[in-house]
Design a protein around this motif. Structure first.
Motif, PDB file in Angstrom:
ATOM      1  N   GLY A  82       0.824  -1.199   0.000  1.00 35.51           N
ATOM      2  CA  GLY A  82       0.000   0.000   0.000  1.00 35.51           C
ATOM      3  C   GLY A  82       0.854   1.243   0.000  1.00 35.51           C
ATOM      4  N   GLY A  83       0.256   2.326  -0.442  1.00 35.15           N
ATOM      5  CA  GLY A  83       0.947   3.602  -0.476  1.00 35.15           C
ATOM      6  C   GLY A  83      -0.030   4.704  -0.788  1.00 35.15           C
ATOM      7  N   GLY A  84       0.515   5.868  -1.103  1.00 33.66           N
ATOM      8  CA  GLY A  84      -0.347   6.982  -1.438  1.00 33.66           C
ATOM      9  C   GLY A  84       0.432   8.241  -1.752  1.00 33.66           C
ATOM     10  N   PRO A  85      -0.294   9.263  -2.219  1.00 36.69           N
ATOM     11  CA  PRO A  85       0.343  10.531  -2.556  1.00 36.69           C
ATOM     12  C   PRO A  85       0.895  11.224  -1.312  1.00 36.69           C
ATOM     13  CG  PRO A  85      -1.965  10.490  -3.280  1.00 36.69           C
ATOM     14  CD  PRO A  85      -1.733   9.264  -2.485  1.00 36.69           C
ATOM     15  N   THR A  86       2.066  11.820  -1.472  1.00 44.23           N
ATOM     16  CA  THR A  86       2.687  12.566  -0.378  1.00 44.23           C
ATOM     17  C   THR A  86       2.939  14.020  -0.760  1.00 44.23           C
ATOM     18  OG1 THR A  86       4.836  11.755  -1.124  1.00 44.23           O
ATOM     19  CG2 THR A  86       3.782  10.561   0.695  1.00 44.23           C
ATOM     20  N   GLY A  87       2.607  14.372  -1.970  1.00 40.06           N
ATOM     21  CA  GLY A  87       2.783  15.731  -2.466  1.00 40.06           C
ATOM     22  C   GLY A  87       2.083  15.860  -3.800  1.00 40.06           C
ATOM     23  N   ALA A  88       2.191  17.030  -4.410  1.00 35.96           N
ATOM     24  CA  ALA A  88       1.498  17.288  -5.674  1.00 35.96           C
ATOM     25  C   ALA A  88       1.936  16.333  -6.783  1.00 35.96           C
ATOM     26  CB  ALA A  88       1.727  18.729  -6.112  1.00 35.96           C
ATOM     27  N   ASP A  89       3.207  15.942  -6.776  1.00 39.23           N
ATOM     28  CA  ASP A  89       3.685  15.064  -7.839  1.00 39.23           C
ATOM     29  C   ASP A  89       4.528  13.905  -7.309  1.00 39.23           C
ATOM     30  OD1 ASP A  89       5.916  16.496  -7.141  1.00 39.23           O
ATOM     31  OD2 ASP A  89       6.408  17.135  -9.177  1.00 39.23           O
ATOM     32  N   THR A  90       4.336  13.559  -6.026  1.00 32.01           N
ATOM     33  CA  THR A  90       5.078  12.443  -5.439  1.00 32.01           C
ATOM     34  C   THR A  90       4.119  11.429  -4.835  1.00 32.01           C
ATOM     35  OG1 THR A  90       5.313  13.615  -3.332  1.00 32.01           O
ATOM     36  CG2 THR A  90       7.128  13.825  -4.919  1.00 32.01           C
ATOM     37  N   TRP A  91       4.546  10.186  -4.840  1.00 36.74           N
ATOM     38  CA  TRP A  91       3.739   9.076  -4.328  1.00 36.74           C
ATOM     39  C   TRP A  91       4.680   8.137  -3.598  1.00 36.74           C
ATOM     40  CZ3 TRP A  91       2.538   3.947  -4.152  1.00 36.74           C
ATOM     41  CH2 TRP A  91       1.198   3.585  -3.955  1.00 36.74           C
ATOM     42  N   GLU A  92       4.277   7.675  -2.422  1.00 35.23           N
ATOM     43  CA  GLU A  92       5.140   6.862  -1.553  1.00 35.23           C
ATOM     44  C   GLU A  92       4.666   5.412  -1.478  1.00 35.23           C
ATOM     45  OE1 GLU A  92       8.318   6.619   1.412  1.00 35.23           O
ATOM     46  OE2 GLU A  92       7.696   8.372   0.262  1.00 35.23           O
ATOM     47  N   VAL A  93       5.593   4.481  -1.608  1.00 33.23           N
ATOM     48  CA  VAL A  93       5.349   3.075  -1.294  1.00 33.23           C
ATOM     49  C   VAL A  93       5.544   2.974   0.218  1.00 33.23           C
ATOM     50  CG1 VAL A  93       6.155   0.697  -1.579  1.00 33.23           C
ATOM     51  CG2 VAL A  93       6.199   2.285  -3.533  1.00 33.23           C
ATOM     52  N   PHE A  94       4.468   2.826   0.967  1.00 29.41           N
ATOM     53  CA  PHE A  94       4.571   2.755   2.421  1.00 29.41           C
ATOM     54  C   PHE A  94       4.884   1.343   2.905  1.00 29.41           C
ATOM     55  CE2 PHE A  94       1.537   6.473   2.224  1.00 29.41           C
ATOM     56  CZ  PHE A  94       2.475   7.420   2.582  1.00 29.41           C
ATOM     57  N   VAL A 129      10.286   5.458  -1.727  1.00 30.76           N
ATOM     58  CA  VAL A 129      10.203   4.378  -0.749  1.00 30.76           C
ATOM     59  C   VAL A 129      11.348   4.556   0.259  1.00 30.76           C
ATOM     60  CG1 VAL A 129      11.642   2.743  -2.070  1.00 30.76           C
ATOM     61  CG2 VAL A 129       9.910   1.874  -0.469  1.00 30.76           C
ATOM     62  N   SER A 130      11.092   4.184   1.501  1.00 29.42           N
ATOM     63  CA  SER A 130      12.141   4.131   2.524  1.00 29.42           C
ATOM     64  C   SER A 130      12.480   2.662   2.760  1.00 29.42           C
ATOM     65  CB  SER A 130      11.657   4.745   3.843  1.00 29.42           C
ATOM     66  OG  SER A 130      11.544   6.127   3.715  1.00 29.42           O
ATOM     67  N   VAL A 131      13.768   2.361   2.826  1.00 26.00           N
ATOM     68  CA  VAL A 131      14.222   0.985   2.987  1.00 26.00           C
ATOM     69  C   VAL A 131      15.349   0.971   4.019  1.00 26.00           C
ATOM     70  CG1 VAL A 131      15.176  -1.040   1.803  1.00 26.00           C
ATOM     71  CG2 VAL A 131      13.701   0.541   0.553  1.00 26.00           C
ATOM     72  N   ALA A 132      15.319   0.015   4.927  1.00 22.33           N
ATOM     73  CA  ALA A 132      16.415  -0.126   5.888  1.00 22.33           C
ATOM     74  C   ALA A 132      17.707  -0.421   5.132  1.00 22.33           C
ATOM     75  CB  ALA A 132      16.116  -1.241   6.881  1.00 22.33           C
ATOM     76  N   GLN A 133      18.787   0.221   5.554  1.00 30.28           N
ATOM     77  CA  GLN A 133      20.071   0.033   4.876  1.00 30.28           C
ATOM     78  C   GLN A 133      20.514  -1.423   4.867  1.00 30.28           C
ATOM     79  OE1 GLN A 133      23.128   2.660   6.362  1.00 30.28           O
ATOM     80  NE2 GLN A 133      21.881   4.470   6.018  1.00 30.28           N
ATOM     81  N   GLU A 134      20.076  -2.192   5.854  1.00 31.07           N
ATOM     82  CA  GLU A 134      20.469  -3.602   5.949  1.00 31.07           C
ATOM     83  C   GLU A 134      19.486  -4.548   5.254  1.00 31.07           C
ATOM     84  OE1 GLU A 134      21.648  -1.270   9.618  1.00 31.07           O
ATOM     85  OE2 GLU A 134      19.794  -1.588   8.559  1.00 31.07           O
ATOM     86  N   ASN A 135      18.469  -4.025   4.626  1.00 30.85           N
ATOM     87  CA  ASN A 135      17.434  -4.856   4.014  1.00 30.85           C
ATOM     88  C   ASN A 135      17.957  -5.463   2.711  1.00 30.85           C
ATOM     89  OD1 ASN A 135      15.209  -5.903   2.645  1.00 30.85           O
ATOM     90  ND2 ASN A 135      13.837  -4.288   3.316  1.00 30.85           N
ATOM     91  N   GLU A 136      18.500  -6.654   2.817  1.00 33.15           N
ATOM     92  CA  GLU A 136      19.111  -7.345   1.680  1.00 33.15           C
ATOM     93  C   GLU A 136      18.092  -7.876   0.671  1.00 33.15           C
ATOM     94  OE1 GLU A 136      22.530  -7.903   1.239  1.00 33.15           O
ATOM     95  OE2 GLU A 136      22.915  -6.584   2.939  1.00 33.15           O
TER      96      GLU A 136
END
Length: 176
Positions: A82-94, A129-136
């Motif tokens: 799931g995700g959604g818009p976070t700004g006028a022209d941005t969309w986030e994979v939550f 998208v935000s991803v943990a640095q260790e997420n292999e």
């Protein structure tokens, strides 16, 4: 047999809880403590929260939620996102998790493709998208699909105090 993606109705809540809980534990096993895993799963992937997030909603904080999507293979839910818009022209994979026993069957790509369609319908030009640095598991997936690291952050878990290191990744979508 191919993977199909659809918006999740309320009766998918147990499957979303199962997939996200198992996917989170599998992804972060050995990276975060069991106590932190329990806290995250209780906060974000409990049945009540998932049920409340089944349909689209507005956070009132500048971002929206487009509702849960599920990936099915042979009638079984094997992924949730799931995700959604976070700004006028941005969309986030939550969130995007797969059943650990069902990886590499195309569900992740199918879910991301469906979320990209949602993003484009909102007029987004970038997907984040935000991803943990260790997420292999997550980092190679997003890199292979054109996401690039744009920022890094460090914080501490409120529940356990352990360090949390994340990267913010983005890719262009839609017309330039």
């Amino acid at each position: 047999m191919s993977v199909s993606v659809r918006l999740a109705p309320r009766n998918d809540v147990p499957d979303i809880v199962r997939v996200c809980s198992a996917g989170w534990r599998d992804t972060y096993h050995g990276i975060y403590s069991a106590a932190y895993a329990d806290a995250v799963i209780a906060k974000y992937y409990g049945p009540q929260r998932i049920a409340a997030e089944i349909g689209p909603s507005d956070s009132g904080e500048g971002w929206q939620w487009d509702g849960w999507l599920v990936a099915e293979l042979g009638g079984e839910v094997i992924g949730a996102a799931g995700g959604g818009p976070t700004g006028a022209d941005t969309w986030e994979v939550f969130v995007l998790y797969l059943d650990p026993d069902q990886r590499r069957k195309g569900a992740g790509r199918a879910l991301l493709r469906a979320m990209t369609e949602q993003a484009l319908a909102h007029g987004a030009r970038e997907q984040w998208v935000s991803v943990a640095q260790e997420n292999e598991k997550g980092l190679p997936f997003y890199r292979a699909l054109g996401f690039e690291v744009r920022a890094q952050s460090e914080s501490q878990s409120e529940s356990t105090g352990e360090p949390l290191r994340n990267v913010r990744m983005a890719r262009p979508i839609g017309a330039a």
